[in-house]
Design an enzyme around this catalytic site. Structure first.
Site, PDB file in Angstrom:
ATOM      1  N   ASP A  58       0.873  -1.185   0.000  1.00 24.51           N
ATOM      2  CA  ASP A  58       0.000   0.000   0.000  1.00 24.51           C
ATOM      3  C   ASP A  58       0.900   1.222   0.000  1.00 24.51           C
ATOM      4  O   ASP A  58       2.130   1.108   0.172  1.00 24.51           O
ATOM      5  CB  ASP A  58      -0.899   0.001   1.250  1.00 24.51           C
ATOM      6  N   SER A  59       0.286   2.399  -0.124  1.00 22.33           N
ATOM      7  CA  SER A  59       1.077   3.627  -0.051  1.00 22.33           C
ATOM      8  C   SER A  59       1.436   3.954   1.405  1.00 22.33           C
ATOM      9  O   SER A  59       2.321   4.756   1.650  1.00 22.33           O
ATOM     10  CB  SER A  59       0.275   4.779  -0.642  1.00 22.33           C
TER      11      SER A  59
ATOM     12  N   TYR B 173      -0.960   8.165  -3.047  1.00 22.12           N
ATOM     13  CA  TYR B 173      -0.995   7.744  -4.446  1.00 22.12           C
ATOM     14  C   TYR B 173      -2.202   8.367  -5.168  1.00 22.12           C
ATOM     15  O   TYR B 173      -2.189   8.524  -6.377  1.00 22.12           O
ATOM     16  CB  TYR B 173      -1.149   6.217  -4.532  1.00 22.12           C
ATOM     17  N   GLY B 174      -3.255   8.616  -4.382  1.00 23.36           N
ATOM     18  CA  GLY B 174      -4.550   9.023  -4.968  1.00 23.36           C
ATOM     19  C   GLY B 174      -4.456  10.119  -6.017  1.00 23.36           C
ATOM     20  O   GLY B 174      -5.064  10.009  -7.083  1.00 23.36           O
TER      21      GLY B 174
ATOM     22  N   CYS C  22      -4.323  -1.690  -1.983  1.00 22.08           N
ATOM     23  CA  CYS C  22      -4.472  -0.260  -2.207  1.00 22.08           C
ATOM     24  C   CYS C  22      -5.385  -0.107  -3.417  1.00 22.08           C
ATOM     25  O   CYS C  22      -5.088  -0.643  -4.489  1.00 22.08           O
ATOM     26  CB  CYS C  22      -3.099   0.342  -2.489  1.00 22.08           C
ATOM     27  N   ASN C  23      -6.488   0.585  -3.207  1.00 19.94           N
ATOM     28  CA  ASN C  23      -7.438   0.748  -4.317  1.00 19.94           C
ATOM     29  C   ASN C  23      -6.848   1.585  -5.433  1.00 19.94           C
ATOM     30  O   ASN C  23      -7.070   1.316  -6.610  1.00 19.94           O
ATOM     31  CB  ASN C  23      -8.724   1.419  -3.821  1.00 19.94           C
TER      32      ASN C  23
ATOM     33  N   GLU D 208      -3.507   8.981   8.134  1.00 17.64           N
ATOM     34  CA  GLU D 208      -2.046   8.870   8.334  1.00 17.64           C
ATOM     35  C   GLU D 208      -1.595   9.760   9.505  1.00 17.64           C
ATOM     36  O   GLU D 208      -0.601   9.481  10.154  1.00 17.64           O
ATOM     37  CB  GLU D 208      -1.281   9.234   7.058  1.00 17.64           C
TER      38      GLU D 208
ATOM     39  N   CYS E 212     -11.038   2.651  -0.409  1.00 13.70           N
ATOM     40  CA  CYS E 212      -9.656   3.013  -0.101  1.00 13.70           C
ATOM     41  C   CYS E 212      -9.335   2.259   1.175  1.00 13.70           C
ATOM     42  O   CYS E 212     -10.134   2.271   2.122  1.00 13.70           O
ATOM     43  CB  CYS E 212      -9.553   4.515   0.121  1.00 13.70           C
ATOM     44  N   THR E 213      -8.205   1.588   1.195  1.00 16.51           N
ATOM     45  CA  THR E 213      -7.922   0.722   2.345  1.00 16.51           C
ATOM     46  C   THR E 213      -7.658   1.529   3.621  1.00 16.51           C
ATOM     47  O   THR E 213      -7.611   0.951   4.705  1.00 16.51           O
ATOM     48  CB  THR E 213      -6.750  -0.223   2.039  1.00 16.51           C
ATOM     49  N   HIS E 214      -7.490   2.827   3.499  1.00 18.29           N
ATOM     50  CA  HIS E 214      -7.352   3.649   4.703  1.00 18.29           C
ATOM     51  C   HIS E 214      -8.706   3.885   5.401  1.00 18.29           C
ATOM     52  O   HIS E 214      -8.747   4.176   6.589  1.00 18.29           O
ATOM     53  CB  HIS E 214      -6.790   5.029   4.358  1.00 18.29           C
TER      54      HIS E 214
END
Ligand code: DGL
Length: 267
Positions: free
Chosen positions: A11-12, A43-44, A74-75, A153, A185-187
């Site tokens: 992932d980012s 990354y988005g 990561c989407n 984050e 989004c995995t976040h």
């Protein structure tokens, strides 16, 4: 490929740990090698071609760590080019979009599905296309939420400002009467508290983590690559491209276990 090798997860940043957490629950025998590209996060907003080149670089690194499969957790990275990674590398690679779509298809009753994600994921229309492949009658309402990744984050999920940002982003979803919201989004599972507060109990939040772990299990079973109970505790490894300390702090809380992260400095 060796069944005792690890699963590579990328992932980012910390978002892919929501998938890792689910892997630990569903595949307790497996070891993971995680890569969070924190120096180049988010990354988005980046062009898809650039994200693809980052992902290739990470997969090449993970290959040096003896992994038997890769989960692009990561989407934005999945939307940027999962078919490219699958065509270019020899090991099995799965993403997080199809699994989330399948879960939404099972849960929606009124066929009005919301999708939130990064700008890259939403503009790729990868979710719209996958949902329509599954069921052409589904109405998809999507919204890019660029601030959410930075909120997660920086551990700001519980603040009043985050609640206001979420209300703003989710208003179109409420007006469109969705009954399911894909956290694209995995976040975002780390914002579930505030998202449910805004949307109320009538909207089901769908995280692709659970379904992605199921898919990983199935792929390993089909390829006969499941790690069998060796008696030895699974030892996971975490790499980041930025400073390890903030990642280790958030990761440790999220996984409820100590996380020791090592920095990889890109040339
Ligand atoms: N967690 C990632 C995703 O699922 C990426 C967030 C970002 O770096 O913008 O899209």
């Amino acid at each position: 490929m060796e069944r005792n090798h690890a699963i590579g997860v990328l992932d980012s940043g910390v978002g892919g740990l929501t998938v890792a957490r689910e892997l630990f629950r569903q595949l307790p025998e497996e070891r993971i090698v995680y890569f969070g590209d924190t120096a180049r996060m988010p990354y988005g907003p980046r062009p898809h071609g650039e994200v693809r080149s980052f992902v290739r670089q990470i997969i090449r690194f993970l290959e040096t760590q003896d992994v038997k499969m890769i989960i692009v957790a990561c989407n934005s990275a999945t939307a940027a080019g999962l078919p490219y990674y699958q065509a270019e590398f020899d090991l099995p690679i799965i993403g997080v979009i199809e699994p989330g779509v399948r879960a939404a298809g099972r849960h929606t009753r009124n066929k009005r599905v919301g999708v939130i994600g990064t700008a890259g994921t939403i503009t790729s229309r990868a979710y719209d296309e996958a949902l329509h492949r599954l069921d052409p009658a589904v109405t998809v309402i999507s919204q890019a939420c660029p601030l959410f990744v930075l909120i997660v984050e920086n551990e700001l999920s519980e603040t009043p400002e985050t609640l206001r940002v979420a209300e703003e982003y989710l208003r179109p979803m409420q007006q469109a009467d969705i009954d399911s919201l894909i956290l694209g989004c995995t976040h975002y599972p780390l914002l579930s508290g505030v998202l449910s507060k805004v949307l109320g109990p009538g909207v089901r939040l769908i995280s692709s983590a659970e379904e992605t772990a199921c898919e990983a299990k199935e792929v390993l079973r089909q390829l006969d690559l499941e790690r069998k109970g060796t008696g030895a505790e699974a030892r996971h490894r975490y790499f980041v491209s930025g400073p390890p300390a903030p990642f280790a702090a958030v990761g440790g809380k999220l996984l409820s276990q100590p996380v020791e992260a090592y920095q990889v400095v890109w040339p």
